[in-house]
Design an enzyme around this catalytic site. Structure first.
Site, PDB file in Angstrom:
ATOM      1  N   CYS A 140       8.572  18.939  15.002  1.00 62.21           N
ATOM      2  CA  CYS A 140       7.509  19.382  13.935  1.00 62.21           C
ATOM      3  C   CYS A 140       7.641  19.391  12.528  1.00 62.21           C
ATOM      4  CB  CYS A 140       7.086  20.903  14.495  1.00 62.21           C
ATOM      5  SG  CYS A 140       5.643  21.819  13.426  1.00 62.21           S
ATOM      6  N   HIS A 146       0.978  -1.162   0.074  1.00 61.75           N
ATOM      7  CA  HIS A 146       0.006   0.122   0.093  1.00 61.75           C
ATOM      8  C   HIS A 146       0.826   1.210   0.050  1.00 61.75           C
ATOM      9  CE1 HIS A 146       0.654  -1.448   4.099  1.00 61.75           C
ATOM     10  NE2 HIS A 146       0.888  -0.160   4.514  1.00 61.75           N
ATOM     11  N   GLU A 148      -0.323  24.483  14.359  1.00 58.78           N
ATOM     12  CA  GLU A 148       0.303  24.345  13.029  1.00 58.78           C
ATOM     13  C   GLU A 148      -0.834  24.234  11.833  1.00 58.78           C
ATOM     14  OE1 GLU A 148       2.882  25.673  12.202  1.00 58.78           O
ATOM     15  OE2 GLU A 148       4.685  25.032  13.225  1.00 58.78           O
ATOM     16  N   HIS A 201       0.703  21.259  19.616  1.00 54.90           N
ATOM     17  CA  HIS A 201       1.471  22.258  18.477  1.00 54.90           C
ATOM     18  C   HIS A 201       1.042  21.843  17.191  1.00 54.90           C
ATOM     19  CE1 HIS A 201       4.628  24.612  16.742  1.00 54.90           C
ATOM     20  NE2 HIS A 201       5.033  23.715  16.019  1.00 54.90           N
ATOM     21  N   CYS A 210       7.860  23.424  11.353  1.00 52.58           N
ATOM     22  CA  CYS A 210       8.711  24.696  11.827  1.00 52.58           C
ATOM     23  C   CYS A 210      10.043  24.131  12.389  1.00 52.58           C
ATOM     24  CB  CYS A 210       7.911  25.479  12.855  1.00 52.58           C
ATOM     25  SG  CYS A 210       7.970  24.538  14.525  1.00 52.58           S
TER      26      CYS A 210
HETATM   27  P1  5GP Z   1       1.552   0.563   7.399  1.00 55.37           P
HETATM   28  O1  5GP Z   1       1.936   1.074   8.780  1.00 55.37           O
HETATM   29  O2  5GP Z   1       1.473  -0.934   7.213  1.00 55.37           O
HETATM   30  O3  5GP Z   1       2.305   1.149   6.396  1.00 55.37           O
HETATM   31  O4  5GP Z   1       0.079   1.259   7.478  1.00 55.37           O
HETATM   32  C1  5GP Z   1      -1.135   0.451   7.072  1.00 55.37           C
HETATM   33  C2  5GP Z   1      -2.343   1.502   7.517  1.00 55.37           C
HETATM   34  O5  5GP Z   1      -3.418   0.673   7.032  1.00 55.37           O
HETATM   35  C3  5GP Z   1      -2.490   2.213   8.552  1.00 55.37           C
HETATM   36  O6  5GP Z   1      -2.446   3.915   8.315  1.00 55.37           O
HETATM   37  C4  5GP Z   1      -3.653   1.799   9.033  1.00 55.37           C
HETATM   38  O7  5GP Z   1      -4.473   2.841   9.645  1.00 55.37           O
HETATM   39  C5  5GP Z   1      -4.642   1.343   7.663  1.00 55.37           C
HETATM   40  N1  5GP Z   1      -5.398   0.270   8.221  1.00 55.37           N
HETATM   41  C6  5GP Z   1      -5.287  -0.890   8.838  1.00 55.37           C
HETATM   42  N2  5GP Z   1      -6.386  -1.708   8.779  1.00 55.37           N
HETATM   43  C7  5GP Z   1      -7.014  -1.269   7.890  1.00 55.37           C
HETATM   44  C8  5GP Z   1      -8.405  -1.552   7.233  1.00 55.37           C
HETATM   45  O8  5GP Z   1      -8.823  -2.400   7.747  1.00 55.37           O
HETATM   46  N3  5GP Z   1      -9.089  -0.756   6.646  1.00 55.37           N
HETATM   47  C9  5GP Z   1      -8.435   0.533   6.187  1.00 55.37           C
HETATM   48  N4  5GP Z   1      -9.075   1.281   5.230  1.00 55.37           N
HETATM   49  N5  5GP Z   1      -7.297   0.762   6.694  1.00 55.37           N
HETATM   50  C10 5GP Z   1      -6.563   0.000   7.366  1.00 55.37           C
HETATM   51 ZN    ZN Z   2       5.834  23.863  14.151  1.00 55.41          ZN
END
Ligand code: 5GP
Ligand code: ZN
Length: 220
Positions: free
Chosen positions: A192, A135, A213, A209, A195
């Site tokens: 941050c 992903h 921002e 913060h 900044c």
């Molecule tokens: P990673 O840390 O593997 O790069 O990010 C995985 C992402 O998938 C995280 O941002 C998490 O919030 C998201 N996520 C985990 N489970 C699900 C799910 O069942 N559905 C959706 N839409 N997102 C998910």
């Molecule tokens: Zn800042």
């Protein structure tokens, strides 16, 4: 569920409403992240069976595949930028001028440029993903979200643990490939994104913060 939770979207994207699956085509599914770490957080899921269970460092060694993913990520990034413009653009005087010009009859030959919201969206992967299916995060830079609740949530998007898609292909000696360095990135001080102020390990102060921002950033 669990670490395989993204697989269902790839297998059966038409089963989801548009507030879950944004669009899908033969090669990709674009979804909303269920636990957004910014005011807008999308995920791009490649559907290629020969790739989607590989680590991104491995999958993106295939140049043709990488090119496809980059192209689609740019599409989703523009879509996200459009969403940010709709959400926050009204705060900008230039944007207002641009909207007025767009609506004018006849419209002028040249529109005011307005804010480039594409620049406010990051596309990339985590050096050590937690979810098994490949992903690409397409995420607004603000990192302002109720769901951002831990050190790893912030640092995984605010240090080199986050690898921009455009940095690929990585060279073989890129430090971000090493698991040791990814551990180090996650344990760095909170800095941050906007900044550069260092909050040490004070997460509550960082969160406060980030809200300040966010308010300035969206109005810019
Ligand atoms: P990673 O840390 O593997 O790069 O990010 C995985 C992402 O998938 C995280 O941002 C998490 O919030 C998201 N996520 C985990 N489970 C699900 C799910 O069942 N559905 C959706 N839409 N997102 C998910
Ligand atoms: Zn800042």
């Amino acid at each position: 569920g669990g670490r395989d939770g993204l697989g269902a979207y790839i297998a059966n994207p038409e089963a989801y409403p548009p507030n879950v699956v944004i669009y899908h085509n033969a090669d990709f599914v674009a979804i909303y992240d269920m636990f957004p770490k910014s005011s807008l957080h999308l995920l791009l899921l490649p559907r290629d069976k020969t790739k989607y269970l590989l680590h991104p460092f491995e999958a993106f060694k295939d140049e043709e595949f990488l090119a496809k993913v980059k192209f689609e990520a740019q599409k989703l990034r523009s879509l996200a930028a459009g969403e940010l413009r709709r959400k926050y653009g009204k705060y900008s005087a230039l944007e207002q001028e641009r909207q007025n010009a767009l609506n004018a009859d006849p419209p002028p030959d040249e529109l005011p440029r307005g804010r480039d919201w594409d620049m406010e969206v990051m596309c990339g992967i985590h050096a050590v993903p937690s979810m098994n299916h490949l992903h690409v995060h397409v995420i607004a830079v603000d990192r302002y979200s109720d769901r951002l609740k831990s050190r790893n949530h912030y640092n995984s998007f605010a240090t080199p643990f986050f690898v921009p898609i455009d940095d690929f292909p990585l060279s073989q000696d890129d430090p971000r490939i090493s698991p040791t360095s990814s551990h180090y990135y996650l344990n760095q001080d909170f800095v941050c994104w906007r900044c550069g102020r260092n909050f040490g390990n004070k997460f509550t102060e960082l969160k406060k913060h980030l809200e300040e921002e966010f308010v300035q950033w969206r109005q810019l």
